[in-house]
Design an enzyme around this catalytic site. Structure first.
Site, PDB file in Angstrom:
ATOM      1  N   ASP A 202       0.851  -1.190   0.000  1.00  0.00           N
ATOM      2  CA  ASP A 202       0.000   0.000   0.000  1.00  0.00           C
ATOM      3  C   ASP A 202       0.892   1.247   0.000  1.00  0.00           C
ATOM      4  O   ASP A 202       2.109   1.148   0.080  1.00  0.00           O
ATOM      5  CB  ASP A 202      -1.007  -0.012   1.163  1.00  0.00           C
ATOM      6  CG  ASP A 202      -0.329   0.121   2.521  1.00  0.00           C
ATOM      7  OD1 ASP A 202       0.909   0.286   2.558  1.00  0.00           O
ATOM      8  OD2 ASP A 202      -1.039   0.059   3.526  1.00  0.00           O
ATOM      9  N   SER A 203       0.250   2.404  -0.102  1.00  0.00           N
ATOM     10  CA  SER A 203       1.031   3.626  -0.320  1.00  0.00           C
ATOM     11  C   SER A 203       1.932   3.936   0.875  1.00  0.00           C
ATOM     12  O   SER A 203       3.022   4.473   0.704  1.00  0.00           O
ATOM     13  CB  SER A 203       0.100   4.801  -0.621  1.00  0.00           C
ATOM     14  OG  SER A 203      -0.751   5.015   0.483  1.00  0.00           O
TER      15      SER A 203
END
Lengths: 304, 421
Positions: A78-79
């Site tokens: 994920d970011s």
């Protein structure tokens, strides 16, 4: 770049602490790079850093995985984890990764190329992202209302991402099907084709040795197209095409279509033809005869 | 008909136990959780003690180095934005959710909220500022902010439990989680929520504890069996603790509809501020008197109906004194409830204290006992007229009151009643 900065025992201690949860091989590679300026171990270090953050269902060595692997979609990062990886690479290799660069790192290949550029002091070769609104697409493509199925798009190097929201008032829902509106598979194929056309109009010239004037865009074929789910009025399809082959007059893409993160279709090859196809239609496109070569440059040369 | 508010779940990560059974036994048998704290300097003249929470370890800032019971059920994606007290809180949440038998869809529901209280994480803030100052802003850990700020508790619990109702934090220092419980009660009474988690939590390390040494508020006796000793003549300050407590407050109708086990009823609460000093309480306990009075009024109770008072009493000279003056002011002679301070066993939980002691009151009502005020060698003669529980009493309390006071003279008084089926 690295050899100019002394690598003290204090640095070593700090790195040892920061990377204590990474593999011994990773740590060794970081030290080898920092102490000896050995560029051959950089990829080992970078792979090792990413491997440590991979979710369990994607765990494993990265060295032999393809460049095309997407960090978020394919590797499940994920970011925020991306940010942790970026910071770890910065600390390990002792350079800053600009936020603009970080945003453009999408695939494993991007990471490899980017790091290679940086440690070799080359300008960064990551592709810029260009975005397109529906209005801009309208001006660029021959497809028009009511047969334009792109609301917006984003081109990054050899990739185009595009989307279209089926609002439900499109003309074909009345008949597809009776009392049961379902997005026609053929329209999804059309939307993919239009995304391919947009890539060609915008990018083909810069990806070919010789600029080609695009007068015509023709659909040639699709291979291994599979639909996994249906789409309905109200669904927004997200398409992604990636160029796999480009040789005038043909371009080949592989691609996928998602709705809300769920795969609805996938294809291994979408082939489009582009260029001034009417001029070449009298002959086989691959072997133009001297008579059809209207360009002034060709006849001045001695025939082969 | 006005809603009624009941408690249907409790969860603990405290110095006297990390589950209901252990906490209950500690309260009944006066088992103290005070011990030497390895993170504090062990030297004379300063406090080296804390209420230590077992089975949790937070060596350093990196979440990968932490250890905690598997029952917390925290994956790394959530853990990385947490600070130690949020991890305690996850443990307490899991236990409370299990006891209340709440299905996931009821936890993550627009009518379910969380009123949380912690002082943020001083150590997380410190360590990350240290990185920012020495290594530059770009080396600052991206999740330092949600891990450190006041509000880290509600932010993280909201994300982990996918909470969808009213989720917020309270910052009235040592009255914080008592305030959280009061406002949780209000949310249900106003029919804005059916179910509200009340969560109090604190770190337990030098950064959360030692600043109180600067105020000279900590006990320096360094004898775990003797200190802290609220109401004792020789009391010399408090000993701090960390951990977490979760209570599940629920509308009675909602609880009955799903056939929940009811542990106790919240009868009402009151709050009032001293308007006096940033740190010391008003010497006569004027604000706390009004808080207790307001609680009794809301609950439509006469002072004499209260059987047990879990006092705020932390073991400081002035604090205990002011609270007992307030008690004399509110309760007529002969109608003063039995009084104890469980902080002698647990240490002072700061933002955690109100929720933890509210949960102790629930256990007391449910099990029909009153915790003794431990470690009193010689009762302060100033309190000789008060029914302070220096030894066990056979009365089974029906109504219990819990007091909390914080910096700035912020006072809260909570009232609970034994639930009869």
């Amino acid at each position: 770049m690295n050899t100019t900065k002394p690598f003290t025992s204090e640095h070593e201690e700090k790195i040892r602490e920061s990377f204590k949860r990474h593999s011994a091989e990773t740590l060794e590679a970081i030290f080898k790079f920092r102490k000896e300026g050995d560029l051959t171990v950089v990829l080992t270090a970078v792979h090792g850093i990413i491997e440590r953050f991979l979710p369990a269902d994607h765990a494993g060595p990265l060295a032999n995985r393809p460049d095309s692997l997407r960090l978020i979609e394919d590797l499940g990062l994920d970011s925020l984890t991306m940010l942790e990886i970026i910071m770890s690479i910065e600390e390990a290799l002792d350079f800053r990764i600009d936020d603009n660069d970080a945003r453009r790192i999408m695939t494993l290949g991007d990471v490899r190329r980017y790091v290679d550029d940086r440690v070799n002091n080359r300008p960064v070769s990551l592709a810029e992202i260009k975005t397109y609104t529906r209005d801009q697409i309208h001006l660029l493509l021959p497809q028009q209302n009511p047969f334009l199925f792109l609301d917006g798009a984003e081109i990054q190097g050899q990739i185009i991402r595009a989307r279209y929201l089926f609002k439900g008032d499109e003309f074909f829902f009345a008949g597809h099907f009776k009392d049961n509106p379902v997005v026609p598979a053929s329209i999804v194929c059309e939307a993919l084709g239009q995304a391919g056309c947009l890539w060609l109009v915008e990018m083909a010239s810069s990806h070919l040795d010789h600029p080609v004037e695009i007068k015509d865009l023709l659909f040639v074929g699709m291979e291994e197209l599979r639909f996994h789910q249906r789409a309905f009025p109200g669904d927004q399809i997200s398409m992604e095409l990636r160029l796999t082959r480009l040789r005038h007059p043909l371009a080949v893409f592989e691609g996928s279509v998602n709705v809300a993160g769920k795969l609805i279709a996938k294809l291994s090859a979408l082939t489009l033809a582009f260029g001034d196809l009417s001029a070449e239609s009298s002959t086989a496109p691959e072997t133009p005869t001297p008579s059809s070569a209207s360009e002034p440059a060709a006849p001045t040369h001695a025939p082969a | 008909m006005k809603p009624r508010v009941v408690i249907t779940g409790l969860g603990f990560a405290t110095s006297i136990g990390n589950d209901r059974a252990t906490v209950l036994r500690s309260l009944q048998e006066s088992r103290s959780g005070i011990d030497f704290c390895p993170d504090l300097p062990q030297e004379s003249g300063t406090c080296g003690l804390a209420g230590m929470v077992a089975d949790f370890s937070f060596p350093g800032i990196r979440c990968d180095d932490w250890s905690f019971p598997a029952s917390c059920q925290i994956d790394r994606n959530h853990l990385r934005s947490m600070s130690p007290h949020v991890v305690y809180a996850c443990h307490a949440m899991q236990e409370a959710i299990a006891q209340a038998r709440l299905p996931a869809e009821m936890v993550s529901h627009p009518r379910t909220g969380a009123m949380c209280a912690s002082g943020g994480s001083m150590s997380t803030i410190y360590e990350n500022f240290q990185v920012m100052q020495t290594q530059g802003v770009h080396r600052c850990y991206p999740l330092a902010l949600p891990a450190g700020i006041p509000g880290t508790l509600n932010s993280n619990l909201g994300a982990k439990y996918k909470l969808k109702g009213a989720v917020l934090g309270f910052a009235s220092a040592c009255a914080s989680s008592a305030h959280a419980l009061g406002y949780a009660y209000d949310q249900i009474m106003l029919e804005r929520q059916d179910l509200v988690f009340v969560v109090g939590a604190e770190d337990c390390n030098r950064f959360s504890i030692l600043p109180f040494a600067g105020v000279r508020a900590l006990s320096t006796r360094n004898q775990p069996s003797l200190t802290p000793s609220p109401f004792d003549e020789a009391r010399d300050g408090f000993v701090a603790t960390g951990g977490a407590t979760t209570l599940v407050l629920e509308a009675l109708e909602h609880a009955q509809k799903r056939d929940a086990t009811i542990l106790a009823e919240v009868l009402g609460w009151g709050e009032a501020a001293d308007g006096h000093n940033v740190m010391t309480p008003e010497p006569r306990g004027e604000g706390l008197s009004r808080a207790m009075h307001n609680a009794l009024t809301q609950a439509s109770l006469q002072p004499g109906q209260v059987d047990y008072l879990n006092a705020h009493a932390t073991g400081t000279g002035v604090g205990d004194m002011a609270e007992m003056l307030a008690v004399r002011n509110v309760f007529p002679v002969g109608q003063i409830p039995h009084i104890s301070s469980t902080k002698a066993l647990t240490g002072h939980g700061l933002c955690l204290a109100g929720a933890m002691e509210a949960a102790f009151c629930v256990l007391s009502l449910q099990e029909g006992f009153m915790p003794v005020s431990a470690k009193i060698q010689k009762l302060d003669p100033a309190f000789a007229d008060l029914p302070i529980l220096t030894s066990p009493h056979s009365d089974r309390p029906q109504i219990a009151m819990s007091n909390s006071s914080g910096f700035g003279g912020s006072n809260v008084s909570l009232l609970f009643q034994r639930w009869q089926n």
